[in-house]
Write a protein that holds these residues in place. Sequence first.
Motif: not given
Length: 75
Positions: A20-26
């Motif tokens: 979820y952190d990776a999706l938020r960064a994208m």
Amino acid sequence: MKDFFYAIADFFVDYGFAPYDALRAMELENWWTANMFSWLFTIIGFAAFIYWMKELKTFNDNNEEDKSVSAHSFL
């Protein structure tokens, strides 16, 4: 016992929610990428809904469902 709950919290904060952190960064970098994931999940859900309705129609056409009033005790 306190360390046990801290271990659970550390696991989820550091590892469990990493996707979820990776999706938020994208999402912050590229608006189109974030919407692509939204559309992908929407299409998957729609395909599952169509499959489920097709299966229900198959059972309905075969008259396999007991439609009597006393079929379920809560009715």
